[in-house]
Design an enzyme around this catalytic site. Structure first.
Site, PDB file in Angstrom:
ATOM      1  N   SER A  56       0.850  -1.195   0.000  1.00  0.00           N
ATOM      2  CA  SER A  56       0.000   0.000   0.000  1.00  0.00           C
ATOM      3  C   SER A  56       0.884   1.243   0.000  1.00  0.00           C
ATOM      4  O   SER A  56       2.108   1.145   0.177  1.00  0.00           O
ATOM      5  CB  SER A  56      -0.893   0.012   1.238  1.00  0.00           C
ATOM      6  OG  SER A  56      -0.083   0.190   2.389  1.00  0.00           O
ATOM      7  N   ASP A  93      -1.253  -1.753  -4.053  1.00  0.00           N
ATOM      8  CA  ASP A  93      -2.605  -1.590  -3.520  1.00  0.00           C
ATOM      9  C   ASP A  93      -2.964  -0.096  -3.539  1.00  0.00           C
ATOM     10  O   ASP A  93      -2.179   0.735  -3.082  1.00  0.00           O
ATOM     11  CB  ASP A  93      -2.587  -2.133  -2.070  1.00  0.00           C
ATOM     12  CG  ASP A  93      -3.969  -2.330  -1.490  1.00  0.00           C
ATOM     13  OD1 ASP A  93      -4.935  -2.396  -2.266  1.00  0.00           O
ATOM     14  OD2 ASP A  93      -4.069  -2.444  -0.253  1.00  0.00           O
ATOM     15  N   HIS A 189     -12.798  -0.756   4.870  1.00  0.00           N
ATOM     16  CA  HIS A 189     -11.426  -0.791   5.384  1.00  0.00           C
ATOM     17  C   HIS A 189     -11.399  -0.667   6.902  1.00  0.00           C
ATOM     18  O   HIS A 189     -12.251  -0.016   7.491  1.00  0.00           O
ATOM     19  CB  HIS A 189     -10.608   0.351   4.762  1.00  0.00           C
ATOM     20  CG  HIS A 189     -10.351   0.165   3.294  1.00  0.00           C
ATOM     21  ND1 HIS A 189     -10.569   1.142   2.364  1.00  0.00           N
ATOM     22  CD2 HIS A 189      -9.892  -0.911   2.613  1.00  0.00           C
ATOM     23  CE1 HIS A 189     -10.244   0.689   1.154  1.00  0.00           C
ATOM     24  NE2 HIS A 189      -9.826  -0.554   1.279  1.00  0.00           N
ATOM     25  N   ASN A 265      -8.945  -9.118  -0.296  1.00  0.00           N
ATOM     26  CA  ASN A 265      -7.899  -8.414   0.453  1.00  0.00           C
ATOM     27  C   ASN A 265      -8.138  -8.538   1.952  1.00  0.00           C
ATOM     28  O   ASN A 265      -9.212  -8.182   2.439  1.00  0.00           O
ATOM     29  CB  ASN A 265      -7.920  -6.927   0.103  1.00  0.00           C
ATOM     30  CG  ASN A 265      -7.559  -6.655  -1.342  1.00  0.00           C
ATOM     31  OD1 ASN A 265      -7.337  -7.569  -2.129  1.00  0.00           O
ATOM     32  ND2 ASN A 265      -7.495  -5.391  -1.693  1.00  0.00           N
ATOM     33  N   ASP A 267      -6.239  -7.480   5.514  1.00  0.00           N
ATOM     34  CA  ASP A 267      -5.128  -6.775   6.149  1.00  0.00           C
ATOM     35  C   ASP A 267      -5.360  -6.623   7.647  1.00  0.00           C
ATOM     36  O   ASP A 267      -4.537  -7.027   8.473  1.00  0.00           O
ATOM     37  CB  ASP A 267      -4.943  -5.400   5.480  1.00  0.00           C
ATOM     38  CG  ASP A 267      -3.666  -4.697   5.938  1.00  0.00           C
ATOM     39  OD1 ASP A 267      -2.834  -5.317   6.622  1.00  0.00           O
ATOM     40  OD2 ASP A 267      -3.493  -3.509   5.615  1.00  0.00           O
TER      41      ASP A 267
END
Ligand SMILES: [Zn+2]
Length: 320
Positions: A56, A93, A189, A265, A267
């Protein structure tokens, strides 16, 4: 110019084709340090899963783009040394400019995301198309995005969800030439995806509508951590404070992975696993001051989490 091919990396083309046909998704795990990279590669070698290593903008600032690229090259050799050379993608990303995508492509990335989703539609199309034209000349694959995810992830933040409009996807894919499309269907997110007391549901109905418009086209889900409550509990019991963290139920991700969703994704869950492990050691052994004694267990805990994701959520085990 360093081509990813010289580094032993692959782009996403073949991986996504097989994933869509096989009803599973490829894990996209973010990394910005050595322990994370080791955990990802160990987990994916042991489960024989292909993997996308994601960098990222926050990771580039934290660890330096060049170092991360050499670590990805190291990951290829590391997997071989562990006895099973899995396909590894090095992916940018949330790239936000053409220049950034170009610089990553020229330094060994095999895949880039251009996130023009915060721009008006026509600008998003133009920017994405420009990146695709440059990337494809170098056999690098491109992920675009339509719709906006709520939440915070490094420098990417938004207050509210703007769901992807199924009416736009066909035109976007056709005009830009992208290889995959990130959509917004209620994932977000960060660790605080849903308010306490609400039903944590993603809009699988919108996903189904999108699939009808672009059958078999590779779809990407961002912000797909599940925020395991056992990890939140450990963090809170060892002095942390994360009371209302709620994520996406794993069953919903599993059913999305069976569709054209071919990249998921994850994280935040990894951040939680490492933090829980480190907090536990600090609480139980306050005299510990050798970083290997807490980063090592954090790495092992991360590896277990990733193996669980590969086998039980993504279904990408034995697909390498
Ligand atoms: Zn994202």
């Amino acid at each position: 110019m360093v081509s990813y091919k010289e580094l032993g990396l692959v782009n996403t083309k073949e991986l996504f084709k097989k994933a869509v046909a096989g009803g599973y998704a490829i894990p996209a795990f973010n990394f910005n340090n050595m322990e994370q990279m080791q955990a990802i590669i160990q987990a994916c070698v042991e489960t024989k899963s292909p993997v996308i290593l994601q960098v990222s903008s926050g990771a580039r600032k934290y660890a330096n783009q060049t170092l991360l690229r050499y670590m990805a090259q190291g990951a290829v050799e590391y997997a071989k040394e562990l006895g099973y050379p899995i396909p590894i993608v090095l992916h940018l990303d949330h790239g936000d400019t053409f220049e950034l995508c170009k610089s990553c492509i020229e330094t060994g990335f095999s895949s880039v995301m251009i996130d023009g989703s915060h721009h008006p539609y026509e600008e998003n199309v133009a920017l994405t198309k420009k990146v695709v034209e440059f990337a494809h000349k170098n056999d690098v694959t491109v992920e675009g995005e339509l719709g906006t995810l709520a939440g915070v992830e490094d420098d990417v933040k938004s207050d509210k969800h703007v769901f992807t409009q199924p009416s736009e996807v066909e035109d976007f894919v056709k005009r830009t030439g992208v290889d995959s499309l990130a959509i917004a269907i209620g994932t977000s997110h960060g660790a605080f995806k849903f308010k306490k007391g609400t039903d944590p549901k993603i809009r699988l109905d919108i996903l189904a509508e999108i699939e009808k418009k672009i059958p078999g086209f590779p779809i990407v889900l961002h912000g797909s951590s599940s925020v395991p409550q056992n990890l939140v509990k450990i963090i809170n019991e060892t002095g942390g404070k994360m009371a209302d963290a709620i994520g996406i139920p794993e069953e919903q991700l599993r059913s999305a992975a069976k569709s054209a969703v071919c990249k998921i994704n994850i994280d935040s869950d990894g951040r939680l696993a490492m933090t829980a492990a480190i907090r536990k050691i600090f609480k139980e052994s306050p005299g510990e001051f050798d970083p290997r004694k807490y980063l090592g267990p954090a790495r092992d805990s991360l590896k277990e989490l990733y193996k669980h994701k590969v086998v039980n959520v993504l279904g990408s085990n034995n697909k390498a």
